[in-house]
Design a protein around this motif. Sequence first.
Motif, short mmCIF file in Angstrom:
data_model
loop_
_atom_site.label_atom_id
_atom_site.label_comp_id
_atom_site.label_asym_id
_atom_site.label_seq_id
_atom_site.Cartn_x
_atom_site.Cartn_y
_atom_site.Cartn_z
N ALA A 109 -12.87 -18.69 -21.06
CA ALA A 109 -14.22 -18.18 -20.82
C ALA A 109 -14.50 -17.02 -21.76
N VAL A 110 -15.69 -17.02 -22.33
CA VAL A 110 -16.07 -15.98 -23.27
C VAL A 110 -16.02 -14.60 -22.62
N GLU A 111 -16.51 -14.51 -21.39
CA GLU A 111 -16.57 -13.22 -20.71
C GLU A 111 -15.18 -12.63 -20.51
N ILE A 112 -14.23 -13.47 -20.14
CA ILE A 112 -12.86 -12.99 -19.92
C ILE A 112 -12.22 -12.59 -21.24
N THR A 113 -12.48 -13.38 -22.30
CA THR A 113 -11.96 -13.03 -23.63
C THR A 113 -12.48 -11.67 -24.05
N GLU A 114 -13.76 -11.41 -23.80
CA GLU A 114 -14.35 -10.12 -24.17
C GLU A 114 -13.68 -8.97 -23.43
N THR A 115 -13.36 -9.17 -22.15
CA THR A 115 -12.71 -8.09 -21.39
C THR A 115 -11.31 -7.81 -21.93
N CYS A 116 -10.63 -8.82 -22.41
CA CYS A 116 -9.29 -8.62 -22.99
C CYS A 116 -9.37 -7.76 -24.24
N TYR A 117 -10.34 -8.04 -25.10
CA TYR A 117 -10.49 -7.25 -26.32
C TYR A 117 -10.98 -5.83 -26.00
N ALA A 118 -11.76 -5.69 -24.93
CA ALA A 118 -12.18 -4.35 -24.50
C ALA A 118 -10.97 -3.53 -24.09
N GLU A 119 -10.01 -4.18 -23.42
CA GLU A 119 -8.78 -3.49 -23.03
C GLU A 119 -7.96 -3.09 -24.25
N ALA A 120 -7.94 -3.97 -25.26
CA ALA A 120 -7.21 -3.65 -26.50
C ALA A 120 -7.79 -2.40 -27.15
N GLU A 121 -9.12 -2.30 -27.17
CA GLU A 121 -9.77 -1.13 -27.75
C GLU A 121 -9.51 0.11 -26.89
N LYS A 122 -9.54 -0.07 -25.58
CA LYS A 122 -9.34 1.04 -24.66
C LYS A 122 -7.95 1.65 -24.83
N TYR A 123 -6.93 0.80 -24.96
CA TYR A 123 -5.56 1.30 -25.02
C TYR A 123 -5.01 1.42 -26.44
N GLY A 124 -5.83 1.08 -27.43
CA GLY A 124 -5.42 1.27 -28.81
C GLY A 124 -4.26 0.41 -29.25
N GLN A 125 -4.19 -0.80 -28.71
CA GLN A 125 -3.11 -1.72 -29.05
C GLN A 125 -3.67 -2.98 -29.71
N PRO A 126 -2.92 -3.56 -30.67
CA PRO A 126 -3.40 -4.80 -31.29
C PRO A 126 -3.29 -6.00 -30.36
N LEU A 127 -4.32 -6.82 -30.38
CA LEU A 127 -4.32 -8.09 -29.65
C LEU A 127 -4.52 -9.19 -30.68
N PHE A 128 -3.50 -10.04 -30.81
CA PHE A 128 -3.51 -11.09 -31.83
C PHE A 128 -3.61 -12.44 -31.16
N CYS A 129 -4.73 -13.14 -31.39
CA CYS A 129 -4.90 -14.52 -30.93
C CYS A 129 -4.23 -15.42 -31.96
N ALA A 130 -3.16 -16.08 -31.58
CA ALA A 130 -2.30 -16.78 -32.53
C ALA A 130 -2.90 -18.11 -32.96
N MET A 131 -3.52 -18.11 -34.12
CA MET A 131 -4.07 -19.33 -34.72
C MET A 131 -3.19 -19.67 -35.92
N ASN A 132 -2.11 -20.38 -35.68
CA ASN A 132 -1.08 -20.52 -36.73
C ASN A 132 -1.55 -21.32 -37.94
N ARG A 133 -2.57 -22.17 -37.79
CA ARG A 133 -3.03 -22.96 -38.96
C ARG A 133 -3.52 -22.05 -40.08
N ARG A 134 -4.01 -20.88 -39.75
CA ARG A 134 -4.46 -19.94 -40.78
C ARG A 134 -3.31 -19.53 -41.71
N PHE A 135 -2.10 -19.65 -41.22
CA PHE A 135 -0.94 -19.21 -41.99
C PHE A 135 -0.27 -20.36 -42.74
N ASP A 136 -0.84 -21.56 -42.61
CA ASP A 136 -0.31 -22.70 -43.35
C ASP A 136 -0.56 -22.47 -44.84
#
Length: 345
Positions: A109-136
Amino acid sequence: MSSESGERVGLALFGIGRAGEVHLKNILRERKADLKWIVEENLSHAQEIIEKNLVDVPVIKPEDSDKVFSDPSVRGIIICTPTNSHADLVKKGLKSGKAVFCEKPIANAVEITETCYAEAEKYGQPLFCAMNRRFDPSVRLMKQRMTRGDIGQVYSIKACYRDCPCPPIQFLKTSGGIFHDCGVHFIDIICWILGEGPISVYVQAHAFHNDIAGLGDVDQALIVMKFPSGCTGSIDLSRLSVYGYDQRLEIFGSKGMLEQRNKVPTSVVHYSDIGATHDPIEPTFRERYRESFELELVHFLNVQKGIEKEPSVKKEDALRMCRIADACKESYRTGQQIFLNNYQC
């Protein structure tokens, strides 16, 4: 966040299923990583995996995971659990001051994804959504050559994603469906290569397997996207290819074409009086994207250590993937083309 490039990063791995075992092996091989904990619901399965890989690391059930979040030696967590558990683990990891590597999607859900990134900004920690094809390496080279103008103006991008073998029904029940589970890979790649999101999406799909139909899902789909530049993108999705893990990509433009073919274990071809034969294509995602999985782990560790500035898959990318996957579901449900102005792509 440490900038000491020689220091190993303490990690905890949540889930050792399909993707989790791949990450486990890569963590054990990577000199920058130090595995501290494994969290897995099925302890007997976990025991088999750790014995096979000669791992000497504590294994605990999810209800005991506070041990991980309170452990100061753990500086990053890798989440490979079912999708419906991602958001809670992401938020707990970020709140406990740990970098988070999460298998896609962050949430369905978009709304839940947004809250996760808000938490990353709040706590100053990196959140990496692993899209491994980008690294091919092949995909990266195609993007590089397209960007420098090797094929001129881009007219179309075509992708083929046919899984092998078909995932077990237990996995499919928690996968989030074919669009969020499979489709997002090439949705992301096409948008990343073009540097733009689509203005519309149209989907035709069908369930040929009764057990998949029973989940309200499909096993064959065609996604067509139209972009502001005029380029069209299409993705041929299937849950089962009997001849191997079929992954192809084509970028067509005014000056020519770039093509990524399937990988085979060797390039040996046998010629005889009945024709020519060569090795079958790679059988599963583990073999096909072996290098991509390794490179995305290194990227995550580099971000945690301050060697790289930020995760390459950003908040906007993760939200766009989720919105487009939602649009695909809506197009299939209604049989209509979905215009994406309201999806903010």
